[in-house]
Design a protein around this motif. Structure first.
Motif, PDB file in Angstrom:
ATOM      1  N   LEU A  29      10.378  48.147  10.153  1.00 45.86           N
ATOM      2  CA  LEU A  29       9.834  46.809  10.406  1.00 45.86           C
ATOM      3  C   LEU A  29      10.935  45.749  10.426  1.00 45.86           C
ATOM      4  CD1 LEU A  29       6.514  46.924   8.362  1.00 45.86           C
ATOM      5  CD2 LEU A  29       6.792  46.896  10.856  1.00 45.86           C
ATOM      6  N   ALA A  30      12.017  45.998   9.681  1.00 39.12           N
ATOM      7  CA  ALA A  30      13.109  45.024   9.660  1.00 39.12           C
ATOM      8  C   ALA A  30      13.879  45.011  10.968  1.00 39.12           C
ATOM      9  CB  ALA A  30      14.060  45.335   8.501  1.00 39.12           C
ATOM     10  N   ARG A  31      13.839  46.121  11.685  1.00 34.48           N
ATOM     11  CA  ARG A  31      14.695  46.199  12.876  1.00 34.48           C
ATOM     12  C   ARG A  31      13.953  46.100  14.192  1.00 34.48           C
ATOM     13  NH1 ARG A  31      19.128  50.773  11.781  1.00 34.48           N
ATOM     14  NH2 ARG A  31      20.014  49.959  13.710  1.00 34.48           N
ATOM     15  N   VAL A  32      12.686  46.483  14.239  1.00 41.02           N
ATOM     16  CA  VAL A  32      11.978  46.368  15.519  1.00 41.02           C
ATOM     17  C   VAL A  32      11.407  44.968  15.662  1.00 41.02           C
ATOM     18  CG1 VAL A  32      11.367  48.810  15.511  1.00 41.02           C
ATOM     19  CG2 VAL A  32       9.734  47.134  14.667  1.00 41.02           C
ATOM     20  N   GLY A  33      11.097  44.592  16.895  1.00 40.87           N
ATOM     21  CA  GLY A  33      10.575  43.255  17.158  1.00 40.87           C
ATOM     22  C   GLY A  33       9.171  43.081  16.601  1.00 40.87           C
ATOM     23  N   GLN A  34       8.158  43.447  17.385  1.00 38.85           N
ATOM     24  CA  GLN A  34       6.778  43.259  16.966  1.00 38.85           C
ATOM     25  C   GLN A  34       6.067  44.611  16.903  1.00 38.85           C
ATOM     26  OE1 GLN A  34       5.612  41.007  20.317  1.00 38.85           O
ATOM     27  NE2 GLN A  34       6.196  39.029  19.423  1.00 38.85           N
ATOM     28  N   VAL A  35       5.129  44.716  15.985  1.00 37.45           N
ATOM     29  CA  VAL A  35       4.351  45.944  15.892  1.00 37.45           C
ATOM     30  C   VAL A  35       3.580  46.177  17.199  1.00 37.45           C
ATOM     31  CG1 VAL A  35       2.530  47.138  14.602  1.00 37.45           C
ATOM     32  CG2 VAL A  35       4.173  45.701  13.397  1.00 37.45           C
ATOM     33  N   GLY A  36       3.216  45.095  17.868  1.00 35.99           N
ATOM     34  CA  GLY A  36       2.447  45.196  19.108  1.00 35.99           C
ATOM     35  C   GLY A  36       3.183  45.916  20.225  1.00 35.99           C
ATOM     36  N   SER A  37       4.498  45.868  20.208  1.00 35.63           N
ATOM     37  CA  SER A  37       5.241  46.547  21.272  1.00 35.63           C
ATOM     38  C   SER A  37       5.892  47.829  20.766  1.00 35.63           C
ATOM     39  CB  SER A  37       6.294  45.616  21.869  1.00 35.63           C
ATOM     40  OG  SER A  37       7.240  45.289  20.882  1.00 35.63           O
ATOM     41  N   LEU A  38       5.480  48.251  19.565  1.00 37.80           N
ATOM     42  CA  LEU A  38       6.083  49.428  18.935  1.00 37.80           C
ATOM     43  C   LEU A  38       5.241  50.677  19.235  1.00 37.80           C
ATOM     44  CD1 LEU A  38       8.068  50.725  16.868  1.00 37.80           C
ATOM     45  CD2 LEU A  38       6.523  49.960  15.059  1.00 37.80           C
ATOM     46  N   VAL A  39       5.911  51.759  19.626  1.00 38.96           N
ATOM     47  CA  VAL A  39       5.225  53.041  19.830  1.00 38.96           C
ATOM     48  C   VAL A  39       5.928  54.095  18.978  1.00 38.96           C
ATOM     49  CG1 VAL A  39       4.346  54.709  21.513  1.00 38.96           C
ATOM     50  CG2 VAL A  39       4.834  52.363  22.238  1.00 38.96           C
ATOM     51  N   LEU A  40       5.199  54.684  18.041  1.00 42.20           N
ATOM     52  CA  LEU A  40       5.745  55.801  17.268  1.00 42.20           C
ATOM     53  C   LEU A  40       5.420  57.080  18.017  1.00 42.20           C
ATOM     54  CD1 LEU A  40       4.760  55.012  13.551  1.00 42.20           C
ATOM     55  CD2 LEU A  40       6.872  54.460  14.741  1.00 42.20           C
ATOM     56  N   VAL A  41       6.450  57.861  18.319  1.00 44.15           N
ATOM     57  CA  VAL A  41       6.225  59.102  19.068  1.00 44.15           C
ATOM     58  C   VAL A  41       6.707  60.285  18.233  1.00 44.15           C
ATOM     59  CG1 VAL A  41       6.798  60.429  21.132  1.00 44.15           C
ATOM     60  CG2 VAL A  41       6.397  57.969  21.306  1.00 44.15           C
ATOM     61  N   GLY A  42       5.761  61.107  17.784  1.00 44.52           N
ATOM     62  CA  GLY A  42       6.100  62.284  16.988  1.00 44.52           C
ATOM     63  C   GLY A  42       6.455  63.450  17.886  1.00 44.52           C
ATOM     64  N   ILE A  43       7.572  64.120  17.589  1.00 42.07           N
ATOM     65  CA  ILE A  43       7.972  65.295  18.363  1.00 42.07           C
ATOM     66  C   ILE A  43       7.235  66.499  17.803  1.00 42.07           C
ATOM     67  CG2 ILE A  43       9.895  66.771  19.080  1.00 42.07           C
ATOM     68  CD1 ILE A  43      11.736  64.360  18.716  1.00 42.07           C
ATOM     69  N   ARG A  44       6.518  67.218  18.693  1.00 43.54           N
ATOM     70  CA  ARG A  44       5.754  68.374  18.227  1.00 43.54           C
ATOM     71  C   ARG A  44       6.674  69.452  17.686  1.00 43.54           C
ATOM     72  NH1 ARG A  44       0.784  70.473  19.892  1.00 43.54           N
ATOM     73  NH2 ARG A  44       1.937  72.222  20.662  1.00 43.54           N
ATOM     74  N   ARG A  45       6.344  70.184  16.531  1.00 43.02           N
ATOM     75  CA  ARG A  45       5.093  69.863  15.878  1.00 43.02           C
ATOM     76  C   ARG A  45       5.318  69.099  14.585  1.00 43.02           C
ATOM     77  NH1 ARG A  45       1.677  75.075  16.111  1.00 43.02           N
ATOM     78  NH2 ARG A  45       3.115  75.770  14.535  1.00 43.02           N
ATOM     79  N   GLY A  46       6.517  69.262  13.982  1.00 38.04           N
ATOM     80  CA  GLY A  46       6.746  68.657  12.673  1.00 38.04           C
ATOM     81  C   GLY A  46       6.778  67.136  12.670  1.00 38.04           C
ATOM     82  N   GLY A  47       7.124  66.535  13.819  1.00 41.30           N
ATOM     83  CA  GLY A  47       7.223  65.077  13.851  1.00 41.30           C
ATOM     84  C   GLY A  47       5.876  64.387  13.934  1.00 41.30           C
ATOM     85  N   VAL A  48       4.848  65.132  14.345  1.00 44.15           N
ATOM     86  CA  VAL A  48       3.543  64.499  14.599  1.00 44.15           C
ATOM     87  C   VAL A  48       2.885  63.990  13.312  1.00 44.15           C
ATOM     88  CG1 VAL A  48       1.229  64.882  15.518  1.00 44.15           C
ATOM     89  CG2 VAL A  48       3.223  65.756  16.752  1.00 44.15           C
ATOM     90  N   PRO A  49       2.767  64.838  12.260  1.00 43.29           N
ATOM     91  CA  PRO A  49       2.159  64.321  11.025  1.00 43.29           C
ATOM     92  C   PRO A  49       3.016  63.255  10.353  1.00 43.29           C
ATOM     93  CG  PRO A  49       2.865  66.621  10.760  1.00 43.29           C
ATOM     94  CD  PRO A  49       3.015  66.289  12.205  1.00 43.29           C
TER      95      PRO A  49
END
Lengths: 185, 313
Positions: A29-49
């Motif tokens: 949160l300190a480094r990205v701009g706004q939560v509204g333009s933030l996309v968390l992308v989990g790499i399958r499979r361990g990154g997803v949870p």
């Protein structure tokens, strides 16, 4: 080598995981701009949870849920046709066109960097993000490409022949364990 | 996670196990979305060469294979054999050995003679995919049909599938019968006796010479194309009009089928003969879903065959 060092070793406990998730949230949160333009992308499979757990943390803190996606990198691997068997391809779900979005790629373990290289390539087929960050729970070293994580939960010293496995329950990661491959003397 | 497709070629549904088909269909699910993205391409088969060698005319199958290869980043070359050295009298053996010397990774072949792809597979070192051989098999059509049914109905197991029309000359029907039986579907055939191959009951299917009882309670209805080019002069049935009256799919003739039955056709359709326009364009028709599924299924076939090459003997 002593017999104790050959058994499984817990390198990350539940309480520590919870503290790490809070810290990763704060750093992101300190480094990205706004939560509204933030996309968390989990790499399958361990990154997803892990991505889901981070999204939950971010929503708890800001009252706003970031967009959440999953990425299967098997079609972008650099060893297709070289590996012993065909990697099983899974689905990817990217919730939005990525043009102008800030993407945090999320994986449980960072090792050679080849998965991350493939993931960056894969992301670009969904648009051109304004920025891609990398968040991992464990960095075990052993890089084969010039890739580094922006957000690291814990750096773990692991012998190259050992496996580092992150454990999960329904809520997200619960710990990490180092194991010797079967047949190790 | 790794998976293993234990076949070097895809020559037919015959010889595949149920788990092989499941792996193909599951892999195709993952490829399905690639064609719906703005960037319809993944780099997986970069550097691989695919030859489409078509001895029979084909638009949809050839285009579908071509797009499947290109969306996987392979180099795809289409060869129309009617305008090639074949016209100068070259044998199939010489043609495929010549093509083999250009080092393709996969050759997709369609041929009017049953068994031609099997012959080719015995004489070359690359992978061979059967895109339809004579009246024998058309495995990727059966796979895309299964993919479409599974998406619409959730499963193949226990479904009642009625295949109607020219069974005798249909490689589509044969591949579909083999695949559907692998999954425990109830397969019924409806055709004039002249268009049923002898001994077809050996496939474990039920045979009807009228449409109505064959459609009773059907979940899936597959119409086959009346193959004018094969039937010409054969006197297999009195007239197109007669055929459409007794075996054509119309809203009326489909009444015995389940209300949520889907209607399939491998194309190209003879509207007004085996299928009425109101059915072809109607709510139950999944004809265009089949076409879309075709690209995903062929991507899965090309991927599983050519990505596994390190393991081949």
């Amino acid at each position: 080598m002593s017999s104790t060092s050959q058994s499984d070793r817990l390198v990350l406990e539940r309480a520590e995981v919870d503290r790490i998730l809070e810290r990763l949230r704060t750093e992101i949160l300190a480094r990205v701009g706004q939560v509204g333009s933030l996309v968390l992308v989990g790499i399958r499979r361990g990154g997803v949870p892990l991505a889901k757990a981070l999204a939950r943390e971010i929503e708890r803190e800001t009252g706003q849920a970031p967009m959440l996606g999953t990425l299967d990198i098997n079609l972008y691997r650099d060893d297709v046709g070289l590996a012993r068997a065909v990697p099983k391809v899974g689905p990817s779900q990217i919730p939005t066109h990525l043009e102008g979005k800030e993407v945090v790629l999320v994986d449980d373990v960072l090792h050679t960097g080849r998965t991350v290289r493939a993931a960056i390539d894969a992301l670009h087929d969904y648009g051109r993000p304004s920025r891609i960050w990398l968040a991992v729970l464990c960095d075990r070293g052993g890089r084969e490409l010039p890739i580094a994580a922006d957000f690291v939960g814990k750096t773990v010293e692991v012998d190259p022949s050992q496996k580092l496995e992150v454990e999960f329950d329904d809520e997200g990661p619960t710990g990490a364990r180092v194991t010797w491959p079967p047949g190790t003397p | 996670m790794k998976s293993h497709f234990p076949h070097r070629h895809l020559l037919g549904i015959e010889g595949l196990r149920r788990e092989d088909v499941e792996l193909l269909l599951d892999t195709a699910e993952s490829f399905f979305d690639v064609s719906r993205r703005p960037v319809k391409k993944v780099p997986t088969l970069r550097g691989k060469t695919i030859l489409n060698v078509f001895y029979e005319n084909s638009t949809r199958t050839r285009t579908s294979f071509e797009l499947a290869g290109k969306r996987l980043s392979a180099d795809v070359v289409n060869m129309s054999m009617s305008t090639s050295s074949v016209a100068k009298g070259e044998s199939l053996y010489d043609t495929v050995k010549t093509l083999e010397a250009m080092r393709p990774d996969v050759v997709v072949i369609r041929h009017a003679s049953s068994g031609a792809p099997h012959f080719v597979a015995r004489h070359v070192s690359h992978c061979v995919v059967n895109a339809g051989d004579g009246m024998h098999e058309h495995p990727t059509q059966a796979l895309l049909d299964a993919f479409t049914i599974r998406r619409k109905k959730g499963t193949l197991e226990g479904l009642v599938v009625t295949i109607c029309g020219d069974i005798a000359h249909s490689r589509v029907a044969r591949s579909n019968m083999l695949l559907l039986k692998l999954f425990g579907a109830e397969v019924r055939l409806a055709a004039p006796p002249t268009l049923l191959p002898k001994g077809v009951e050996a496939y474990g299917v039920r045979v009807f010479d009228r449409l109505e009882p064959a459609l009773e309670g059907a979940d899936v209805v597959m119409a086959l194309r009346v193959q004018n080019e094969r039937l010409m002069g054969g006197a297999f049935f009195p007239s197109a009009k007669e055929y459409s009256k007794t075996f054509g799919l119309s809203d009326r003739s489909l009444r015995p089928a389940k209300p949520d039955a889907i209607v399939m056709h491998p194309g190209p359709m003879n509207r007004g003969i085996e299928i009425e326009p109101s059915v072809a364009d109607g709510k139950r028709s999944v004809v265009l879903d089949q076409v879309e599924a075709g690209v995903a299924v062929r991507m899965a076939v090309l991927y599983l065959l050519s990505a596994d090459e390190a393991e081949a003997p």
